[in-house]
Design a protein around this motif. Structure first.
Motif, mmCIF file in Angstrom:
data_model
loop_
_atom_site.group_PDB
_atom_site.id
_atom_site.type_symbol
_atom_site.label_atom_id
_atom_site.label_comp_id
_atom_site.label_asym_id
_atom_site.label_seq_id
_atom_site.Cartn_x
_atom_site.Cartn_y
_atom_site.Cartn_z
ATOM 1 N N PRO A 21 -65.450 -39.696 10.817
ATOM 2 C CA PRO A 21 -66.518 -40.785 10.717
ATOM 3 C C PRO A 21 -66.022 -41.856 9.270
ATOM 4 O O PRO A 21 -66.181 -41.221 7.947
ATOM 5 N N LEU A 22 -66.846 -42.693 8.960
ATOM 6 C CA LEU A 22 -66.281 -43.950 8.015
ATOM 7 C C LEU A 22 -68.023 -42.770 7.284
ATOM 8 O O LEU A 22 -69.174 -42.528 7.995
ATOM 9 N N VAL A 23 -68.258 -42.123 6.129
ATOM 10 C CA VAL A 23 -69.338 -41.547 5.597
ATOM 11 C C VAL A 23 -69.346 -43.007 4.211
ATOM 12 O O VAL A 23 -68.513 -43.144 3.538
ATOM 13 N N ALA A 24 -71.052 -42.678 4.730
ATOM 14 C CA ALA A 24 -71.457 -43.888 3.081
ATOM 15 C C ALA A 24 -72.513 -42.774 2.369
ATOM 16 O O ALA A 24 -73.752 -42.121 3.209
ATOM 17 N N ASP A 25 -73.166 -43.175 1.256
ATOM 18 C CA ASP A 25 -74.363 -42.214 0.691
ATOM 19 C C ASP A 25 -75.328 -43.787 1.210
ATOM 20 O O ASP A 25 -75.806 -44.451 1.633
ATOM 21 N N VAL A 26 -76.851 -42.978 1.455
ATOM 22 C CA VAL A 26 -77.987 -43.844 1.680
ATOM 23 C C VAL A 26 -77.775 -45.075 0.711
ATOM 24 O O VAL A 26 -78.718 -45.705 1.187
ATOM 25 N N GLY A 27 -77.886 -44.837 -0.641
ATOM 26 C CA GLY A 27 -78.077 -45.817 -1.890
ATOM 27 C C GLY A 27 -76.893 -46.804 -1.348
ATOM 28 O O GLY A 27 -77.125 -47.965 -2.219
ATOM 29 N N GLU A 28 -76.544 -46.123 -0.812
ATOM 30 C CA GLU A 28 -74.793 -47.738 -0.347
ATOM 31 C C GLU A 28 -74.209 -48.805 -2.036
ATOM 32 O O GLU A 28 -73.811 -49.222 -1.982
ATOM 33 N N THR A 29 -73.873 -46.733 -2.227
ATOM 34 C CA THR A 29 -73.059 -46.800 -3.662
ATOM 35 C C THR A 29 -71.163 -46.172 -3.466
ATOM 36 O O THR A 29 -70.829 -46.373 -4.759
ATOM 37 N N PHE A 30 -71.568 -46.105 -2.170
ATOM 38 C CA PHE A 30 -70.336 -46.025 -1.832
ATOM 39 C C PHE A 30 -69.483 -45.866 -0.618
ATOM 40 O O PHE A 30 -70.760 -45.407 0.231
ATOM 41 N N TYR A 31 -68.625 -45.792 -0.061
ATOM 42 C CA TYR A 31 -68.572 -45.074 1.451
ATOM 43 C C TYR A 31 -66.973 -44.952 1.246
ATOM 44 O O TYR A 31 -66.287 -45.131 0.644
ATOM 45 N N PHE A 32 -66.338 -43.920 2.354
ATOM 46 C CA PHE A 32 -65.474 -43.621 2.270
ATOM 47 C C PHE A 32 -65.021 -42.889 4.179
ATOM 48 O O PHE A 32 -65.812 -43.030 4.980
ATOM 49 N N ARG A 33 -63.348 -42.831 4.305
ATOM 50 C CA ARG A 33 -63.267 -42.441 5.737
ATOM 51 C C ARG A 33 -61.451 -42.730 5.637
ATOM 52 O O ARG A 33 -61.488 -42.958 4.628
ATOM 53 N N PRO A 34 -60.927 -42.070 6.839
ATOM 54 C CA PRO A 34 -60.086 -41.673 6.794
ATOM 55 C C PRO A 34 -58.625 -42.018 6.234
ATOM 56 O O PRO A 34 -59.021 -43.467 7.761
ATOM 57 N N GLU A 35 -57.536 -42.793 6.177
ATOM 58 C CA GLU A 35 -56.744 -43.908 6.330
ATOM 59 C C GLU A 35 -55.236 -42.747 5.941
ATOM 60 O O GLU A 35 -55.024 -42.351 5.001
ATOM 61 N N GLY A 36 -54.589 -43.196 7.290
ATOM 62 C CA GLY A 36 -53.614 -41.970 7.393
ATOM 63 C C GLY A 36 -53.563 -40.368 6.691
ATOM 64 O O GLY A 36 -54.535 -39.682 6.595
ATOM 65 N N ALA A 37 -52.643 -40.220 5.874
ATOM 66 C CA ALA A 37 -52.872 -39.347 4.944
ATOM 67 C C ALA A 37 -53.923 -38.936 4.355
ATOM 68 O O ALA A 37 -54.111 -38.076 2.923
ATOM 69 N N GLY A 38 -54.223 -39.773 3.272
ATOM 70 C CA GLY A 38 -55.542 -40.071 2.280
ATOM 71 C C GLY A 38 -56.873 -40.483 2.982
ATOM 72 O O GLY A 38 -57.342 -40.472 3.898
ATOM 73 N N VAL A 39 -57.267 -41.244 1.894
ATOM 74 C CA VAL A 39 -58.656 -41.512 2.795
ATOM 75 C C VAL A 39 -59.003 -42.959 1.285
ATOM 76 O O VAL A 39 -58.661 -42.830 -0.002
ATOM 77 N N LEU A 40 -60.073 -44.118 2.274
ATOM 78 C CA LEU A 40 -59.777 -44.465 2.024
ATOM 79 C C LEU A 40 -60.858 -44.871 1.456
ATOM 80 O O LEU A 40 -62.527 -44.659 2.013
ATOM 81 N N VAL A 41 -61.468 -45.348 -0.058
ATOM 82 C CA VAL A 41 -62.692 -45.305 -0.703
ATOM 83 C C VAL A 41 -63.470 -46.693 -1.559
ATOM 84 O O VAL A 41 -62.070 -47.929 -1.549
ATOM 85 N N SER A 42 -64.506 -46.944 -1.404
ATOM 86 C CA SER A 42 -64.401 -47.579 -2.182
ATOM 87 C C SER A 42 -66.062 -47.538 -2.603
ATOM 88 O O SER A 42 -67.030 -46.710 -2.497
ATOM 89 N N PRO A 43 -66.926 -48.575 -4.076
ATOM 90 C CA PRO A 43 -67.459 -48.130 -4.593
ATOM 91 C C PRO A 43 -68.941 -49.031 -4.121
ATOM 92 O O PRO A 43 -69.627 -49.242 -4.753
ATOM 93 N N ALA A 44 -68.535 -49.503 -2.626
ATOM 94 C CA ALA A 44 -69.631 -50.438 -1.812
ATOM 95 C C ALA A 44 -69.636 -51.894 -3.184
ATOM 96 O O ALA A 44 -71.110 -52.337 -3.312
ATOM 97 N N ASP A 45 -68.833 -52.042 -4.008
ATOM 98 C CA ASP A 45 -68.844 -53.098 -4.677
ATOM 99 C C ASP A 45 -69.732 -54.432 -4.278
ATOM 100 O O ASP A 45 -68.646 -54.728 -3.627
ATOM 101 N N GLU A 46 -70.586 -55.024 -5.008
ATOM 102 C CA GLU A 46 -70.811 -56.619 -4.720
ATOM 103 C C GLU A 46 -70.582 -57.724 -5.565
ATOM 104 O O GLU A 46 -72.163 -57.905 -6.094
ATOM 105 N N THR A 47 -69.454 -57.467 -7.030
ATOM 106 C CA THR A 47 -69.493 -58.606 -7.688
ATOM 107 C C THR A 47 -69.279 -60.126 -7.479
ATOM 108 O O THR A 47 -68.550 -60.604 -6.980
#
Length: 146
Positions: A21-47
């Protein structure tokens, strides 16, 4: 509306199960999920950003990879691709929909933040009902800012 940049990247890894599944930390400082053969990652930024064709910041991409690596044993090292986009929010972070009382004929359907794909169909039905005479909930109405 305030535009905020969100960064995402796809990192290479040989250790991904497409059923994760999509995985995120409690503090919402990152999330990741499978994307093809890799992993989609984000710092959950709001710049905060001026309206533009958003581009990923290398530091934000590195931060996303670092945060995922600190929380997992994926050992992400290289990024295949990265991008950024702008999301808009109203001051109360709720969507804005319905007629604008100050501009007859103008209808709002905005401020969906990062949830437009998830809430877009329901907001679209609500906006269509409002255009044909239905009511817009005050909590989502443009009038709440007047």
């Amino acid at each position: 509306m305030t535009p905020l940049r969100r960064t995402a990247a796809v990192a290479r890894t040989g250790r991904v199960d497409r059923a994760w599944p999509l995985v995120a930390d409690v503090g919402e400082t990152f999330y990741f999920r499978p994307e093809g053969a890799g992993v989609l990652v984000s710092p959950a930024d709001e710049t905060p950003s001026e309206p533009c064709d958003a581009r990923p910041d290398d530091l934000d991409v590195a931060l996303a990879v670092e945060r995922v690596n600190e929380a997992t044993d994926l050992g992400l090292r290289s990024v295949r691709t990265a991008w950024a986009g702008l999301r808009t929010f109203a001051p109360d972070r709720k969507p804005v929909t319905g007629p604008d009382p100050a501009a007859p004929g103008l209808w709002w359907l905005a401020g969906q933040g990062g949830y437009g794909i998830q809430i877009g169909p329901a907001l679209g039905r609500m906006a269509a009902a409002a255009v044909t005479g239905g009511a817009v909930p005050e909590a989502l109405s443009v009038a709440r800012f007047r």
